[in-house]
Design a protein around this motif. Sequence first.
Motif, PDB file in Angstrom:
ATOM      1  N   GLY A 197       7.667 -17.218 -46.470  1.00  0.00           N
ATOM      2  CA  GLY A 197       6.436 -17.931 -46.786  1.00  0.00           C
ATOM      3  C   GLY A 197       6.289 -18.207 -48.263  1.00  0.00           C
ATOM      4  O   GLY A 197       5.854 -19.295 -48.667  1.00  0.00           O
ATOM      5  N   ILE A 198       6.665 -17.242 -49.100  1.00  0.00           N
ATOM      6  CA  ILE A 198       6.570 -17.417 -50.553  1.00  0.00           C
ATOM      7  C   ILE A 198       7.483 -18.546 -51.021  1.00  0.00           C
ATOM      8  O   ILE A 198       7.067 -19.432 -51.792  1.00  0.00           O
ATOM      9  N   HIS A 199       8.723 -18.537 -50.557  1.00  0.00           N
ATOM     10  CA  HIS A 199       9.667 -19.561 -51.026  1.00  0.00           C
ATOM     11  C   HIS A 199       9.375 -20.925 -50.388  1.00  0.00           C
ATOM     12  O   HIS A 199       9.633 -21.962 -51.007  1.00  0.00           O
ATOM     13  N   ALA A 200       8.811 -20.934 -49.175  1.00  0.00           N
ATOM     14  CA  ALA A 200       8.379 -22.201 -48.577  1.00  0.00           C
ATOM     15  C   ALA A 200       7.251 -22.809 -49.405  1.00  0.00           C
ATOM     16  O   ALA A 200       7.206 -24.036 -49.620  1.00  0.00           O
ATOM     17  N   PHE A 201       6.352 -21.972 -49.905  1.00  0.00           N
ATOM     18  CA  PHE A 201       5.253 -22.447 -50.750  1.00  0.00           C
ATOM     19  C   PHE A 201       5.783 -23.122 -52.009  1.00  0.00           C
ATOM     20  O   PHE A 201       5.331 -24.210 -52.397  1.00  0.00           O
ATOM     21  N   VAL A 202       6.764 -22.489 -52.653  1.00  0.00           N
ATOM     22  CA  VAL A 202       7.327 -23.078 -53.869  1.00  0.00           C
ATOM     23  C   VAL A 202       8.046 -24.389 -53.551  1.00  0.00           C
ATOM     24  O   VAL A 202       7.924 -25.378 -54.293  1.00  0.00           O
ATOM     25  N   GLU A 337      14.549 -28.256 -44.042  1.00  0.00           N
ATOM     26  CA  GLU A 337      13.696 -28.314 -45.225  1.00  0.00           C
ATOM     27  C   GLU A 337      12.577 -29.324 -45.052  1.00  0.00           C
ATOM     28  O   GLU A 337      11.914 -29.712 -46.017  1.00  0.00           O
ATOM     29  N   ASP A 338      12.362 -29.747 -43.804  1.00  0.00           N
ATOM     30  CA  ASP A 338      11.268 -30.660 -43.505  1.00  0.00           C
ATOM     31  C   ASP A 338       9.936 -30.021 -43.913  1.00  0.00           C
ATOM     32  O   ASP A 338       9.713 -28.840 -43.709  1.00  0.00           O
ATOM     33  N   ARG A 339       9.040 -30.824 -44.461  1.00  0.00           N
ATOM     34  CA  ARG A 339       7.769 -30.287 -44.957  1.00  0.00           C
ATOM     35  C   ARG A 339       6.951 -29.641 -43.842  1.00  0.00           C
ATOM     36  O   ARG A 339       6.246 -28.654 -44.077  1.00  0.00           O
ATOM     37  N   ARG A 340       7.052 -30.185 -42.622  1.00  0.00           N
ATOM     38  CA  ARG A 340       6.286 -29.596 -41.518  1.00  0.00           C
ATOM     39  C   ARG A 340       6.797 -28.188 -41.201  1.00  0.00           C
ATOM     40  O   ARG A 340       6.006 -27.277 -40.912  1.00  0.00           O
ATOM     41  N   VAL A 341       8.103 -28.017 -41.258  1.00  0.00           N
ATOM     42  CA  VAL A 341       8.673 -26.685 -41.010  1.00  0.00           C
ATOM     43  C   VAL A 341       8.285 -25.737 -42.153  1.00  0.00           C
ATOM     44  O   VAL A 341       7.927 -24.574 -41.912  1.00  0.00           O
ATOM     45  N   LEU A 342       8.346 -26.234 -43.375  1.00  0.00           N
ATOM     46  CA  LEU A 342       7.960 -25.388 -44.511  1.00  0.00           C
ATOM     47  C   LEU A 342       6.497 -24.975 -44.419  1.00  0.00           C
ATOM     48  O   LEU A 342       6.138 -23.826 -44.716  1.00  0.00           O
ATOM     49  N   TRP A 343       5.650 -25.895 -43.973  1.00  0.00           N
ATOM     50  CA  TRP A 343       4.240 -25.555 -43.781  1.00  0.00           C
ATOM     51  C   TRP A 343       4.095 -24.472 -42.703  1.00  0.00           C
ATOM     52  O   TRP A 343       3.272 -23.572 -42.818  1.00  0.00           O
ATOM     53  N   GLY A 344       4.908 -24.574 -41.663  1.00  0.00           N
ATOM     54  CA  GLY A 344       4.883 -23.560 -40.617  1.00  0.00           C
ATOM     55  C   GLY A 344       5.217 -22.179 -41.163  1.00  0.00           C
ATOM     56  O   GLY A 344       4.539 -21.188 -40.858  1.00  0.00           O
ATOM     57  N   TRP A 345       6.242 -22.106 -42.014  1.00  0.00           N
ATOM     58  CA  TRP A 345       6.631 -20.819 -42.586  1.00  0.00           C
ATOM     59  C   TRP A 345       5.603 -20.327 -43.599  1.00  0.00           C
ATOM     60  O   TRP A 345       5.354 -19.120 -43.701  1.00  0.00           O
ATOM     61  N   LEU A 346       4.995 -21.248 -44.326  1.00  0.00           N
ATOM     62  CA  LEU A 346       3.938 -20.843 -45.262  1.00  0.00           C
ATOM     63  C   LEU A 346       2.754 -20.233 -44.504  1.00  0.00           C
ATOM     64  O   LEU A 346       2.240 -19.167 -44.869  1.00  0.00           O
ATOM     65  N   CYS A 348       2.702 -19.002 -41.458  1.00  0.00           N
ATOM     66  CA  CYS A 348       3.083 -17.801 -40.698  1.00  0.00           C
ATOM     67  C   CYS A 348       3.562 -16.657 -41.590  1.00  0.00           C
ATOM     68  O   CYS A 348       3.789 -15.549 -41.083  1.00  0.00           O
ATOM     69  N   GLY A 349       3.698 -16.920 -42.889  1.00  0.00           N
ATOM     70  CA  GLY A 349       4.187 -15.885 -43.790  1.00  0.00           C
ATOM     71  C   GLY A 349       3.437 -14.564 -43.707  1.00  0.00           C
ATOM     72  O   GLY A 349       4.059 -13.494 -43.646  1.00  0.00           O
ATOM     73  N   PRO A 350       2.083 -14.592 -43.679  1.00  0.00           N
ATOM     74  CA  PRO A 350       1.344 -13.319 -43.619  1.00  0.00           C
ATOM     75  C   PRO A 350       1.289 -12.700 -42.223  1.00  0.00           C
ATOM     76  O   PRO A 350       0.836 -11.557 -42.088  1.00  0.00           O
ATOM     77  N   LEU A 351       1.696 -13.433 -41.188  1.00  0.00           N
ATOM     78  CA  LEU A 351       1.468 -12.962 -39.822  1.00  0.00           C
ATOM     79  C   LEU A 351       2.267 -11.716 -39.469  1.00  0.00           C
ATOM     80  O   LEU A 351       1.847 -10.915 -38.627  1.00  0.00           O
ATOM     81  N   GLY A 352       3.440 -11.541 -40.091  1.00  0.00           N
ATOM     82  CA  GLY A 352       4.217 -10.339 -39.810  1.00  0.00           C
ATOM     83  C   GLY A 352       3.462  -9.074 -40.208  1.00  0.00           C
ATOM     84  O   GLY A 352       3.425  -8.094 -39.456  1.00  0.00           O
ATOM     85  N   GLY A 353       2.831  -9.117 -41.375  1.00  0.00           N
ATOM     86  CA  GLY A 353       2.034  -7.978 -41.819  1.00  0.00           C
ATOM     87  C   GLY A 353       0.816  -7.769 -40.942  1.00  0.00           C
ATOM     88  O   GLY A 353       0.453  -6.630 -40.620  1.00  0.00           O
TER      89      GLY A 353
END
Length: 430
Positions: A197-202, A337-346, A348-353
Amino acid sequence: MDDLLYARAQMGMSLAFHIIFAAAGIALPLLMVLSDLKARRTGDADYAVLSRKLAKGTAILFAVGAVSGTVLSFELGLLWPDFMGTYGEVIGLPFALEGTAFFTEAVFLGIYLYGRERISPGLHLFSGVMVALSGAASAFFVTLVNAFMNHPAGFTPTLGGPVNVDPLAAMFSPGWQHQTAHTLLACYQASAFAMAGIHAFVLLRHPGAAFHRKALSVALPLACISALLQPLVGDLSAKQIAHHQPVKLAAAESLFETQRGAPLNVGGLEIPKALSILAFADPNAEVKGLNDFPRDEWPPVAKVHLAFQVMVLTGGAMALLAVVTLLLRWRLEAWPEDRRVLWGWLLCGPLGGVAMEAGWLVTEWGRQPWIIRGVMRTADAVTPVPNLAVPFWTFTLVYLFLGVMVTFLLVRQVAGTLPGRESAEVAHGH
């Protein structure tokens, strides 16, 4: 609040804090080693920088985990003296082994951090592998204690205390395989999703950032694999709970009446007969409801049910994203590296915690009112010392301070790799 509630709140707060940082301290060494391997295989300086960054992050989280873990060990003895005093001889072995794993991790982490240019590359890599294995071993042994508390074994309870003690049988109580696997996967999943999520944000802000594309390529495999394995292990764990802790299952599903062909409730949607299938692999199996158990043995139903729903929904979202990502990886022969996929990872980044904390709450709330299920009640184990509000608020402030400081230090680690700074990092090799 009374002293029992303050004691439970302090233990819960300490564990909730410790779990997040301990989980990252367990998973980051694996990601560190994977980055190191890529750097050695490709000769790419970006992967070397990533490995160094992850090593520094591991050191920070290891220090915080050590502090919070030490506090927890004192709290076990001070807040729950009857538990440790009576059953310490039964379940003391995994505590001792966890301490051994902790010191092993500390030794090899020091070698990895300060021996990069002083020892051979093979020995340096070996030290990183040992950090990852020792961290996983620490989590494994601690989780064995929790498995024992949920399904005690290895002794005969009497009014005078436990007799016929078998420490190995207690350490490997029924269901230990599922609970330890579930915990380790949660650590890897939460950390890998956060890193992705962090690297998708960048990358959403700086699409050409090569360092962050490579960092994402390290995080995504672990995130996807753990997200897909976790529901399978969770299913095995649910079957174990259905057989041995039916009241916890009934609370998780908010099921009050015993039913055959019981439905599964997910986010307010009922799936016919799904709970019977998941619990007993039989669409017409009987699932016991809460009304079949004494009222004073019910866990807090609303809390357990809500936490279970959060765990299932967040876990499902992460598994779905993993499937989509892997399908695109297969089609494109590269990580998407599609923006929609990156948005998905951004997103969902906190969801694991979130899923990890929710799952822990299901385990702990679902065991109440017992500290050792069926053997010792929580109210009977709490310390008689009064005024437990004082240590509760003191430790709350300490944890807030530690949380802010750790967040600040980790943000600085990420900020050092932002476009415009990463070239300096690569040039200086740190």
